[in-house]
Design a protein around this motif. Structure first.
Motif, short mmCIF file in Angstrom:
data_model
loop_
_atom_site.label_atom_id
_atom_site.label_comp_id
_atom_site.label_asym_id
_atom_site.label_seq_id
_atom_site.Cartn_x
_atom_site.Cartn_y
_atom_site.Cartn_z
N LEU A 145 0.82 -1.21 0.00
CA LEU A 145 0.00 0.00 0.00
C LEU A 145 0.86 1.26 0.00
CD1 LEU A 145 -2.71 1.45 0.22
CD2 LEU A 145 -2.63 1.09 2.69
N SER A 146 1.90 1.25 0.82
CA SER A 146 2.79 2.41 0.87
C SER A 146 3.53 2.59 -0.44
CB SER A 146 3.78 2.28 2.04
OG SER A 146 4.67 1.21 1.82
N THR A 193 1.19 4.02 -3.07
CA THR A 193 1.00 5.45 -2.79
C THR A 193 2.20 6.25 -3.28
OG1 THR A 193 -0.29 4.89 -0.82
CG2 THR A 193 0.53 7.14 -0.98
N PHE A 229 -10.02 9.71 -3.83
CA PHE A 229 -9.96 9.03 -2.55
C PHE A 229 -11.25 9.31 -1.80
CE2 PHE A 229 -5.49 9.75 -3.59
CZ PHE A 229 -4.97 8.49 -3.40
N GLN A 267 -11.53 5.39 2.12
CA GLN A 267 -10.19 5.04 1.64
C GLN A 267 -9.13 5.83 2.38
OE1 GLN A 267 -10.84 5.87 -2.50
NE2 GLN A 267 -11.39 3.78 -3.01
N VAL A 268 -9.40 7.11 2.65
CA VAL A 268 -8.47 7.91 3.44
C VAL A 268 -8.34 7.34 4.84
CG1 VAL A 268 -8.05 10.19 4.45
CG2 VAL A 268 -8.87 10.01 2.09
N LEU A 291 -6.01 4.52 4.85
CA LEU A 291 -4.62 4.98 4.78
C LEU A 291 -4.13 5.43 6.15
CD1 LEU A 291 -4.68 7.01 1.43
CD2 LEU A 291 -3.49 4.85 1.86
N ALA A 312 -3.29 2.38 8.09
CA ALA A 312 -2.03 1.83 7.59
C ALA A 312 -0.86 2.66 8.08
CB ALA A 312 -2.04 1.78 6.06
N GLU A 313 -1.05 3.98 8.15
CA GLU A 313 0.01 4.86 8.62
C GLU A 313 0.41 4.50 10.05
OE1 GLU A 313 0.93 9.66 8.81
OE2 GLU A 313 -1.10 8.95 9.11
N TYR A 339 6.80 6.99 3.91
CA TYR A 339 5.36 6.83 3.96
C TYR A 339 4.70 8.09 4.53
CZ TYR A 339 0.83 4.61 4.32
OH TYR A 339 -0.49 4.31 4.16
N ILE A 380 1.81 10.28 2.72
CA ILE A 380 0.51 10.58 3.33
C ILE A 380 0.27 12.08 3.36
CG2 ILE A 380 -0.72 10.60 5.53
CD1 ILE A 380 -1.04 8.00 4.18
N ILE A 407 -0.85 13.22 -0.01
CA ILE A 407 -2.23 12.84 -0.27
C ILE A 407 -3.18 13.78 0.46
CG2 ILE A 407 -3.99 11.08 0.20
CD1 ILE A 407 -1.88 8.98 -0.40
#
Length: 232
Positions: A9-10, A13, A76, A80-81, A84, A87-88, A103, A107, A110
């Motif tokens: 994912l990272s 991105t 996004f 979805q945000v 993220l 995930a962060e 990462y 972010i 984004i």
């Protein structure tokens, strides 16, 4: 989410951001940058194309974005945000400082193109999410995304909940924060018990996000712990 999934994912991105800043990119360049095989890069590009990113292949040169294309705010969704942001939190626990830095920068980029309302909600969720690494933990709920959305939009949630003793109750809750220890937990104000409670998403048998809003709780996650000193 497994580490490999977070890593991919990272990388997706970061590749997307790189497309925004450079006209032509080769698979070789991307594979060297992210220390993966070119076959992996080919799969990543396919994934971005399926997500609606207009990537052009220039024979003998590499990849480029369609001229004039920029990541629009609608690309996004709010959920979805939120994903993220979760995930962060996983990435921030990584022992590789360069990975964390890359990462975090991705972010931030984004967030910079999101509508202000979604930016504010993303920042709220980041402040209200805590992750502590636990090995061999299983993820067997499907409610986390909707709970995140209810948290950032201050929506009441109706749940049918089974506690650790096996008792089932119907409750109306006000989502406050999300954290992980041995499992994911939701901290929420329970209108049935009239106090903050910990809930495990995998113990929610039935859930409905209601249209009714609740008044935001005026405290941070750290202030909550300082005040209530609760533990899951």
């Amino acid at each position: 989410m497994e580490y490999s999934e977070v890593n991919r994912l990272s990388r997706l991105t970061a590749i997307l951001v790189r497309f925004q800043t450079k006209r032509i990119i080769t698979a070789t360049e991307l594979s060297e940058k992210f220390q993966v095989s070119k076959r992996t890069i080919y799969r990543d590009v396919k994934a971005l194309e399926k997500a609606g990113v207009p990537i052009l292949t220039e024979e003998g040169k590499g990849y480029s974005l369609m001229e004039g294309y920029r990541i629009p705010p609608v690309m996004f969704t709010e959920k979805q945000v939120n994903a993220l942001i979760l995930a962060e939190q996983l990435v921030l626990k990584s022992k590789d400082t360069s990975f964390v830095q890359d990462y975090a920068e991705a972010i931030d980029k984004i967030k910079s193109i999101l509508r202000y309302t979604i930016q504010d909600k993303a920042n709220l969720l980041a402040d209200r999410t805590q992750y502590d690494e636990a090995l061999n933990q299983e993820r067997n709920s499907s409610n986390l995304s909707d709970l995140q959305n209810a948290l950032t939009n201050y929506k009441l949630v109706k749940i049918r909940y089974v506690n650790k003793e096996g008792s089932t109750t119907d409750r109306i809750i006000e989502p406050f924060a999300v954290l992980s220890a041995e499992n994911w937990y939701l901290i929420a104000w329970c209108r049935l018990r009239k106090e903050f409670r910990f809930f495990r998403p995998d113990r929610i048998q039935k859930m409905e996000v209601l249209s009714e809003n609740f008044d935001p709780h005026k405290l941070t996650l750290q202030e909550y712990f300082d005040k209530y000193q609760s533990a899951p």
